[in-house]
Scaffold this motif. Structure first.
Motif, short mmCIF file in Angstrom:
data_model
loop_
_atom_site.label_atom_id
_atom_site.label_comp_id
_atom_site.label_asym_id
_atom_site.label_seq_id
_atom_site.Cartn_x
_atom_site.Cartn_y
_atom_site.Cartn_z
N SER A 94 0.84 -1.19 0.00
CA SER A 94 0.00 0.00 0.00
C SER A 94 0.88 1.24 0.00
O SER A 94 1.88 1.31 0.70
N ASP A 95 0.46 2.20 -0.80
CA ASP A 95 1.11 3.50 -0.86
C ASP A 95 -0.01 4.53 -0.81
O ASP A 95 -0.56 4.92 -1.84
N GLY A 96 -0.37 4.90 0.41
CA GLY A 96 -1.54 5.75 0.59
C GLY A 96 -2.78 4.96 0.24
O GLY A 96 -2.99 3.86 0.74
N LYS A 97 -3.60 5.49 -0.65
CA LYS A 97 -4.80 4.79 -1.07
C LYS A 97 -4.54 3.78 -2.19
O LYS A 97 -5.39 2.95 -2.50
N GLN A 98 -3.38 3.86 -2.78
CA GLN A 98 -3.07 3.01 -3.92
C GLN A 98 -2.37 1.72 -3.47
O GLN A 98 -1.58 1.72 -2.54
N ARG A 99 -2.69 0.64 -4.18
CA ARG A 99 -2.00 -0.63 -3.98
C ARG A 99 -1.08 -0.84 -5.17
O ARG A 99 -1.53 -0.84 -6.32
N LEU A 100 0.20 -1.00 -4.88
CA LEU A 100 1.19 -1.17 -5.95
C LEU A 100 1.63 -2.63 -6.00
O LEU A 100 1.92 -3.24 -4.98
N TYR A 101 1.70 -3.15 -7.21
CA TYR A 101 2.06 -4.55 -7.43
C TYR A 101 3.44 -4.63 -8.04
O TYR A 101 3.83 -3.79 -8.86
N CYS A 102 4.17 -5.67 -7.65
CA CYS A 102 5.49 -5.92 -8.24
C CYS A 102 5.66 -7.42 -8.44
O CYS A 102 5.01 -8.24 -7.79
N LEU A 103 6.55 -7.78 -9.33
CA LEU A 103 6.83 -9.16 -9.66
C LEU A 103 7.64 -9.82 -8.54
O LEU A 103 8.56 -9.22 -8.00
N ASN A 104 7.31 -11.05 -8.22
CA ASN A 104 8.09 -11.86 -7.28
C ASN A 104 8.76 -12.96 -8.11
O ASN A 104 8.19 -14.04 -8.31
N VAL A 105 9.95 -12.69 -8.60
CA VAL A 105 10.62 -13.63 -9.51
C VAL A 105 10.94 -14.96 -8.84
O VAL A 105 11.02 -15.99 -9.52
N GLN A 106 11.12 -14.97 -7.54
CA GLN A 106 11.43 -16.23 -6.86
C GLN A 106 10.32 -17.26 -7.05
O GLN A 106 10.59 -18.45 -7.14
N ALA A 107 9.09 -16.82 -7.13
CA ALA A 107 7.97 -17.74 -7.30
C ALA A 107 7.95 -18.35 -8.70
O ALA A 107 7.26 -19.35 -8.93
N LEU A 108 8.71 -17.78 -9.63
CA LEU A 108 8.81 -18.34 -10.98
C LEU A 108 9.87 -19.43 -11.09
O LEU A 108 10.00 -20.06 -12.12
N ARG A 109 10.61 -19.64 -10.01
CA ARG A 109 11.70 -20.63 -10.06
C ARG A 109 11.23 -22.01 -10.52
O ARG A 109 11.90 -22.62 -11.36
N PRO A 110 10.11 -22.55 -10.02
CA PRO A 110 9.70 -23.88 -10.51
C PRO A 110 9.47 -23.90 -12.02
O PRO A 110 9.79 -24.89 -12.69
N VAL A 111 8.95 -22.83 -12.56
CA VAL A 111 8.72 -22.75 -14.01
C VAL A 111 10.06 -22.72 -14.73
O VAL A 111 10.28 -23.44 -15.71
N GLN A 112 10.97 -21.91 -14.24
CA GLN A 112 12.30 -21.80 -14.85
C GLN A 112 13.03 -23.14 -14.79
O GLN A 112 13.67 -23.54 -15.76
N GLU A 113 12.93 -23.82 -13.67
CA GLU A 113 13.62 -25.12 -13.54
C GLU A 113 13.03 -26.14 -14.51
O GLU A 113 13.77 -26.92 -15.11
N TRP A 114 11.72 -26.14 -14.66
CA TRP A 114 11.10 -27.08 -15.56
C TRP A 114 11.51 -26.78 -17.00
O TRP A 114 11.89 -27.68 -17.75
N ILE A 115 11.45 -25.51 -17.38
CA ILE A 115 11.84 -25.13 -18.74
C ILE A 115 13.33 -25.39 -18.96
O ILE A 115 13.74 -25.81 -20.04
#
Length: 115
Positions: free
Chosen positions: A64-85
Protein backbone atom coordinates in the motif's frame (compact mmCIF):
# COMPACT_ATOMS: atom_id res chain seq x y z
CA UNK A 1 -6.97 -37.00 -13.00
CA UNK A 2 -8.62 -33.83 -11.76
CA UNK A 3 -7.03 -30.58 -12.88
CA UNK A 4 -5.60 -28.42 -10.12
CA UNK A 5 -7.35 -25.17 -9.32
CA UNK A 6 -6.09 -22.15 -11.23
CA UNK A 7 -4.64 -20.68 -8.08
CA UNK A 8 -2.79 -23.81 -6.99
CA UNK A 9 0.55 -23.12 -8.65
CA UNK A 10 2.49 -20.83 -10.93
CA UNK A 11 2.03 -23.09 -13.96
CA UNK A 12 -1.74 -22.80 -13.89
CA UNK A 13 -1.63 -19.10 -13.10
CA UNK A 14 0.62 -18.25 -16.06
CA UNK A 15 -1.39 -20.40 -18.45
CA UNK A 16 -3.68 -17.39 -18.95
CA UNK A 17 -2.22 -14.92 -21.50
CA UNK A 18 -3.40 -11.75 -19.72
CA UNK A 19 -1.62 -12.85 -16.55
CA UNK A 20 1.59 -13.35 -18.50
CA UNK A 21 1.15 -9.83 -19.89
CA UNK A 22 0.76 -8.51 -16.35
CA UNK A 23 3.96 -10.26 -15.30
CA UNK A 24 5.75 -8.76 -18.30
CA UNK A 25 4.57 -5.28 -17.34
CA UNK A 26 5.67 -5.77 -13.74
CA UNK A 27 9.08 -7.08 -14.74
CA UNK A 28 10.93 -3.88 -14.03
CA UNK A 29 8.65 -1.73 -11.92
CA UNK A 30 5.72 -1.43 -9.57
CA UNK A 31 2.33 -0.59 -11.02
CA UNK A 32 -1.14 0.11 -9.69
CA UNK A 33 -4.28 -1.62 -10.91
CA UNK A 34 -5.50 1.38 -12.91
CA UNK A 35 -2.14 1.75 -14.63
CA UNK A 36 -2.11 -1.96 -15.48
CA UNK A 37 -5.69 -1.73 -16.75
CA UNK A 38 -4.68 1.13 -19.05
CA UNK A 39 -1.67 -0.72 -20.40
CA UNK A 40 -3.67 -3.89 -20.96
CA UNK A 41 -6.78 -2.13 -22.26
CA UNK A 42 -8.86 -4.19 -19.83
CA UNK A 43 -11.45 -3.12 -17.28
CA UNK A 44 -10.06 -2.59 -13.78
CA UNK A 45 -12.19 -5.37 -12.19
CA UNK A 46 -10.79 -7.88 -14.68
CA UNK A 47 -7.23 -6.84 -13.92
CA UNK A 48 -7.97 -7.10 -10.19
CA UNK A 49 -9.16 -10.68 -10.65
CA UNK A 50 -5.99 -11.60 -12.51
CA UNK A 51 -3.87 -9.93 -9.84
CA UNK A 52 -5.71 -11.88 -7.14
CA UNK A 53 -4.76 -15.16 -8.84
CA UNK A 54 -1.15 -14.03 -9.25
CA UNK A 55 -1.05 -12.93 -5.61
CA UNK A 56 -2.43 -16.25 -4.37
CA UNK A 57 0.43 -18.15 -6.00
CA UNK A 58 2.84 -15.43 -4.85
CA UNK A 59 3.91 -14.41 -8.36
CA UNK A 60 3.21 -10.81 -7.43
CA UNK A 61 3.52 -8.86 -4.22
CA UNK A 62 1.43 -5.90 -3.22
CA UNK A 63 2.12 -2.94 -0.99
CA UNK A 64 0.00 0.00 0.00
CA UNK A 65 1.11 3.50 -0.86
CA UNK A 66 -1.54 5.75 0.59
CA UNK A 67 -4.80 4.79 -1.07
CA UNK A 68 -3.07 3.01 -3.92
CA UNK A 69 -2.00 -0.63 -3.98
CA UNK A 70 1.19 -1.17 -5.95
CA UNK A 71 2.06 -4.55 -7.43
CA UNK A 72 5.49 -5.92 -8.24
CA UNK A 73 6.83 -9.16 -9.66
CA UNK A 74 8.09 -11.86 -7.28
CA UNK A 75 10.62 -13.63 -9.51
CA UNK A 76 11.43 -16.23 -6.86
CA UNK A 77 7.97 -17.74 -7.30
CA UNK A 78 8.81 -18.34 -10.98
CA UNK A 79 11.70 -20.63 -10.06
CA UNK A 80 9.70 -23.88 -10.51
CA UNK A 81 8.72 -22.75 -14.01
CA UNK A 82 12.30 -21.80 -14.85
CA UNK A 83 13.62 -25.12 -13.54
CA UNK A 84 11.10 -27.08 -15.56
CA UNK A 85 11.84 -25.13 -18.74
CA UNK A 86 15.56 -25.39 -18.02
CA UNK A 87 15.26 -29.14 -18.41
CA UNK A 88 14.54 -28.55 -22.08
CA UNK A 89 17.64 -26.39 -22.51
CA UNK A 90 19.83 -29.49 -22.85
CA UNK A 91 17.56 -30.76 -25.62
CA UNK A 92 17.79 -27.49 -27.53
CA UNK A 93 21.53 -27.14 -27.00
CA UNK A 94 22.09 -30.66 -28.33
CA UNK A 95 19.81 -29.94 -31.29
CA UNK A 96 21.69 -26.73 -32.11
CA UNK A 97 25.03 -28.55 -31.74
CA UNK A 98 23.88 -31.21 -34.24
CA UNK A 99 22.64 -28.49 -36.59
CA UNK A 100 25.98 -26.67 -36.33
CA UNK A 101 27.85 -29.90 -37.10
CA UNK A 102 25.63 -30.49 -40.12
CA UNK A 103 26.20 -26.96 -41.42
CA UNK A 104 29.95 -27.39 -40.99
CA UNK A 105 29.81 -30.67 -42.94
CA UNK A 106 27.89 -28.96 -45.73
CA UNK A 107 30.46 -26.16 -45.87
CA UNK A 108 33.31 -28.69 -46.03
CA UNK A 109 31.56 -30.62 -48.82
CA UNK A 110 30.92 -27.37 -50.68
CA UNK A 111 34.60 -26.48 -50.33
CA UNK A 112 35.64 -29.87 -51.75
CA UNK A 113 33.22 -29.49 -54.68
CA UNK A 114 34.78 -26.12 -55.57
CA UNK A 115 38.22 -27.74 -55.96
Amino acid sequence: MARAATTSDAFNAIAEPQRRRILDLLRGREMGVSELAGELDLPQPGVSKHLRVLREVELVRVRSDGKQRLYCLNVQALRPVQEWIGGFAQFWEASFDRLDEYVQELKEEEGRDDD
